[in-house]
Design a protein around this motif. Sequence first.
Motif, PDB file in Angstrom:
ATOM      1  N   GLY A  41       0.443  -1.314  -0.059  1.00 42.86           N
ATOM      2  CA  GLY A  41       0.094  -0.539   0.147  1.00 42.86           C
ATOM      3  C   GLY A  41       0.662   1.256   0.123  1.00 42.86           C
ATOM      4  O   GLY A  41       0.250   2.141   0.602  1.00 42.86           O
ATOM      5  N   GLY A  42       2.174   1.088  -0.431  1.00 45.78           N
ATOM      6  CA  GLY A  42       2.939   2.290  -0.840  1.00 45.78           C
ATOM      7  C   GLY A  42       3.282   3.158   1.019  1.00 45.78           C
ATOM      8  O   GLY A  42       4.116   3.662   1.222  1.00 45.78           O
ATOM      9  N   LEU A  43       3.438   1.782   2.114  1.00 50.09           N
ATOM     10  CA  LEU A  43       4.089   2.635   3.123  1.00 50.09           C
ATOM     11  C   LEU A  43       5.929   2.253   3.040  1.00 50.09           C
ATOM     12  O   LEU A  43       5.872   1.485   2.470  1.00 50.09           O
ATOM     13  N   ALA A  44       6.151   3.875   3.784  1.00 52.72           N
ATOM     14  CA  ALA A  44       7.466   3.804   3.614  1.00 52.72           C
ATOM     15  C   ALA A  44       7.484   4.710   5.516  1.00 52.72           C
ATOM     16  O   ALA A  44       6.900   5.713   5.419  1.00 52.72           O
ATOM     17  N   GLU A  45       8.250   4.133   6.151  1.00 52.33           N
ATOM     18  CA  GLU A  45       8.919   3.618   7.319  1.00 52.33           C
ATOM     19  C   GLU A  45      10.189   4.309   7.524  1.00 52.33           C
ATOM     20  O   GLU A  45      10.590   3.625   7.469  1.00 52.33           O
ATOM     21  N   GLN A  46      10.269   4.928   9.140  1.00 58.08           N
ATOM     22  CA  GLN A  46      12.093   4.429   9.212  1.00 58.08           C
ATOM     23  C   GLN A  46      11.658   4.753  11.495  1.00 58.08           C
ATOM     24  O   GLN A  46       9.661   5.249  11.762  1.00 58.08           O
ATOM     25  N   ASP A  47      12.441   4.104  12.268  1.00 57.60           N
ATOM     26  CA  ASP A  47      12.322   3.424  13.456  1.00 57.60           C
ATOM     27  C   ASP A  47      13.491   5.180  13.672  1.00 57.60           C
ATOM     28  O   ASP A  47      14.458   5.890  13.747  1.00 57.60           O
ATOM     29  N   ALA A  48      12.335   5.644  14.194  1.00 56.26           N
ATOM     30  CA  ALA A  48      12.320   6.762  15.119  1.00 56.26           C
ATOM     31  C   ALA A  48      13.444   7.222  15.805  1.00 56.26           C
ATOM     32  O   ALA A  48      14.314   8.147  15.554  1.00 56.26           O
ATOM     33  N   GLU A  49      13.597   6.345  16.836  1.00 59.36           N
ATOM     34  CA  GLU A  49      14.386   6.648  17.763  1.00 59.36           C
ATOM     35  C   GLU A  49      16.463   6.040  16.605  1.00 59.36           C
ATOM     36  O   GLU A  49      16.744   7.009  17.592  1.00 59.36           O
ATOM     37  N   THR A  50      15.979   5.030  15.542  1.00 58.02           N
ATOM     38  CA  THR A  50      16.706   5.164  15.693  1.00 58.02           C
ATOM     39  C   THR A  50      17.330   6.293  14.458  1.00 58.02           C
ATOM     40  O   THR A  50      19.341   6.662  14.508  1.00 58.02           O
ATOM     41  N   LEU A 105       2.070   6.560   1.095  1.00 59.56           N
ATOM     42  CA  LEU A 105       1.610   6.617   0.418  1.00 59.56           C
ATOM     43  C   LEU A 105       0.072   6.124   1.384  1.00 59.56           C
ATOM     44  O   LEU A 105      -1.215   5.795   0.530  1.00 59.56           O
ATOM     45  N   ARG A 106       0.185   6.224   2.190  1.00 56.53           N
ATOM     46  CA  ARG A 106      -0.965   5.044   2.876  1.00 56.53           C
ATOM     47  C   ARG A 106      -1.854   6.272   3.453  1.00 56.53           C
ATOM     48  O   ARG A 106      -3.576   5.882   3.426  1.00 56.53           O
ATOM     49  N   PRO A 120      -7.896  20.941   1.067  1.00 56.68           N
ATOM     50  CA  PRO A 120      -6.725  20.368  -0.270  1.00 56.68           C
ATOM     51  C   PRO A 120      -6.031  19.474   0.395  1.00 56.68           C
ATOM     52  O   PRO A 120      -4.909  20.494   0.747  1.00 56.68           O
ATOM     53  N   VAL A 121      -5.140  18.431  -0.166  1.00 55.48           N
ATOM     54  CA  VAL A 121      -4.319  17.786   0.753  1.00 55.48           C
ATOM     55  C   VAL A 121      -4.025  16.597  -0.009  1.00 55.48           C
ATOM     56  O   VAL A 121      -4.377  15.856  -0.692  1.00 55.48           O
ATOM     57  N   ALA A 122      -2.788  16.620   0.200  1.00 54.40           N
ATOM     58  CA  ALA A 122      -1.108  15.683  -0.440  1.00 54.40           C
ATOM     59  C   ALA A 122      -1.111  14.421  -0.419  1.00 54.40           C
ATOM     60  O   ALA A 122      -1.066  14.758   1.192  1.00 54.40           O
ATOM     61  N   PRO A 123      -1.845  13.333  -0.848  1.00 55.43           N
ATOM     62  CA  PRO A 123      -1.557  11.861  -0.259  1.00 55.43           C
ATOM     63  C   PRO A 123       0.562  12.040   0.543  1.00 55.43           C
ATOM     64  O   PRO A 123       0.220  11.044   1.462  1.00 55.43           O
ATOM     65  N   GLY A 331       6.079  12.615  -9.526  1.00 53.15           N
ATOM     66  CA  GLY A 331       5.984  14.055  -8.744  1.00 53.15           C
ATOM     67  C   GLY A 331       5.707  15.095  -9.783  1.00 53.15           C
ATOM     68  O   GLY A 331       4.902  15.099 -10.921  1.00 53.15           O
ATOM     69  N   ALA A 332       6.291  16.235  -9.257  1.00 56.88           N
ATOM     70  CA  ALA A 332       5.795  17.388 -10.391  1.00 56.88           C
ATOM     71  C   ALA A 332       6.246  17.561 -11.619  1.00 56.88           C
ATOM     72  O   ALA A 332       6.736  16.388 -12.576  1.00 56.88           O
ATOM     73  N   PRO A 333       5.423  18.030 -12.853  1.00 59.90           N
ATOM     74  CA  PRO A 333       4.949  19.182 -12.388  1.00 59.90           C
ATOM     75  C   PRO A 333       2.957  19.286 -12.502  1.00 59.90           C
ATOM     76  O   PRO A 333       2.539  19.195 -12.272  1.00 59.90           O
ATOM     77  N   ASP A 334       3.098  17.516 -13.128  1.00 63.34           N
ATOM     78  CA  ASP A 334       1.726  16.897 -12.971  1.00 63.34           C
ATOM     79  C   ASP A 334       2.018  15.639 -12.117  1.00 63.34           C
ATOM     80  O   ASP A 334       2.026  14.361 -12.454  1.00 63.34           O
ATOM     81  N   PRO A 335       1.984  15.528 -10.510  1.00 66.28           N
ATOM     82  CA  PRO A 335       1.678  14.522  -9.808  1.00 66.28           C
ATOM     83  C   PRO A 335       0.759  13.292 -10.060  1.00 66.28           C
ATOM     84  O   PRO A 335      -0.809  13.092 -10.303  1.00 66.28           O
ATOM     85  N   ASP A 336       0.839  12.368 -10.218  1.00 62.92           N
ATOM     86  CA  ASP A 336       0.440  10.506  -9.857  1.00 62.92           C
ATOM     87  C   ASP A 336       0.422   9.772  -9.397  1.00 62.92           C
ATOM     88  O   ASP A 336       1.382   9.325  -9.854  1.00 62.92           O
ATOM     89  N   PRO A 337       0.472   9.739  -8.246  1.00 65.45           N
ATOM     90  CA  PRO A 337       0.026   8.825  -7.178  1.00 65.45           C
ATOM     91  C   PRO A 337       0.874   7.190  -7.367  1.00 65.45           C
ATOM     92  O   PRO A 337       1.336   6.132  -7.052  1.00 65.45           O
ATOM     93  N   ALA A 338      -0.590   7.400  -8.511  1.00 71.96           N
ATOM     94  CA  ALA A 338      -0.478   6.206  -9.297  1.00 71.96           C
ATOM     95  C   ALA A 338       0.566   5.114  -9.919  1.00 71.96           C
ATOM     96  O   ALA A 338       0.511   4.214 -10.536  1.00 71.96           O
ATOM     97  N   ARG A 339       1.216   6.232 -10.886  1.00 75.01           N
ATOM     98  CA  ARG A 339       2.397   5.641 -11.649  1.00 75.01           C
ATOM     99  C   ARG A 339       3.613   5.567 -10.894  1.00 75.01           C
ATOM    100  O   ARG A 339       4.094   5.876  -9.712  1.00 75.01           O
ATOM    101  N   ARG A 340       3.970   4.829 -11.191  1.00 75.24           N
ATOM    102  CA  ARG A 340       5.086   3.867 -10.725  1.00 75.24           C
ATOM    103  C   ARG A 340       6.261   3.930 -11.541  1.00 75.24           C
ATOM    104  O   ARG A 340       5.960   4.282 -13.640  1.00 75.24           O
ATOM    105  N   ALA A 341       7.562   3.592 -11.868  1.00 76.58           N
ATOM    106  CA  ALA A 341       8.948   3.677 -12.308  1.00 76.58           C
ATOM    107  C   ALA A 341       8.365   2.364 -13.415  1.00 76.58           C
ATOM    108  O   ALA A 341       7.956   1.760 -13.727  1.00 76.58           O
TER     109      ALA A 341
END
Length: 470
Positions: A41-50, A105-106, A120-123, A331-341
């Motif tokens: 689902g597009g999760l991206a996290e880091q351990d804050a304590e690390t 992207l959750r 208006p908020v971006a993902p 991303g810019a200039p035409d954002p599309d969070p569903a588009r992939r590499a």
Amino acid sequence: MPEFILALDAGTTSVRAAIFGLDGTVRGQSATTLVTHHGAGGLAEQDAETVWNAVRQVIAGALAGASLNPADIAAIGLATQRTSAVVWDRRGGAALTPLVLWSDLRGTETARALAANGFPVAPQQAAAKLGAMLATLDVPASRMAWGGLDSFLIFRLSGGAAHITERSQAWPTGYLDLADLGWNRRLIAHQAIDAGLFPMLVDSWGALAVTDPSAFGARVAIAADLADQQSALLAHGAGAAKITFGTAAAMDVDTGAALVFVGAGLPPLIASSVGGQSRFCVEGMINSAGQAIDWLRERFALGDHALFDTLAGDVVDTAGAAFLPALPGLGAPDPDPARRAMLTGLSGAVERGHLARAGYEGVAFRVRQVVERLAEIPGLALPEVIGLDGGLSRSAVFVQILADLIGAPVRRHAFADATLLGAALAAARGAGLAVEEDALIRFKTPVAPRLSRDAATQRFMDWKAALALA
């Protein structure tokens, strides 16, 4: 009297520290990498304590490299990745959630729902994710605090005395009210979030906080807090247009006191805000740059950075290969969070060097898309030469490809880690330290295009056609 400035840059893939003398010389540096955990689902996290431990590690390394003690530092300037979010316990500062990164992207569905309700908020913005983060916790609101990475680090450095942020950091979260540059109470109430969890808004530089000896080793002024891209822009000087290459690539154009609104893909941002006076910029964020190059290197066994650079420089074209750097969405200039590499145009003629060059060209073409859109904005005059800093700016091969394919001269900052320099310059202002800024804002010889404008345009059209980009 202490005469050294400690600059910190806590980015997405690394944490860096540098100690500057008031003459601008770097006395000590240290850096370490960060690990991001990805999920469905597009999760991206880091351990804050690390991340906190990494900050302490690079501070110690920079001090050791400079043969200095914490008490020798006159001021600290901090720059961090923007709109990443963490919730922590006010009693001691321990993180209660992971650091949810800007690239996560959750919040895609939440962003759509908020937009439908007039917010208006971006993902990528924290406002699309904070509610879900809080819903995982069974902790009284009085015990919780939330903020971006800057707020978390300042809270820890100050021993819990300062729960703050500033407006170049707050704006990208989606929670800043553009009317009065305070927190958006309507949005906070709409999401049923306790306003007491939010950090206090302060100036970008000034007497912001003081470190606790138990966390830093001495009582030292934290005199600046800036978003990383705005910190780098400061290091390029007033009126600049710059591109910072890191995990992503951000092109920022200084618009001074004018707030220039174009659209969601090229948002206006606060560059700094001090004493009630704000400076603005327009930004085009290319979500994947250095990250995309690293992905190519690792997945296709193209060697380390030096070998990749050599491979890309040993060929004059891509043999038909085309690469779209969009790992976390377009991303810019035409954002599309569903588009992939995408990597396409592969044939028996494509060798390792062509893949490496396709990676560099893909990033350069994405920059061209942003430059072209910015050039269309009425009243926004781009400087004749665009400034560069960050990781990819160290590559002479990439810089020449970039100049060729955008059809404009570029110049590398003399100090590639411009984000660190900007944090140091802001800290000097905040602490009232005498630093010769003009002597520090220096550039290498501009790199002019070698490719004709028509040839560059044809390559651009071929690249878009291969990737079916409008």
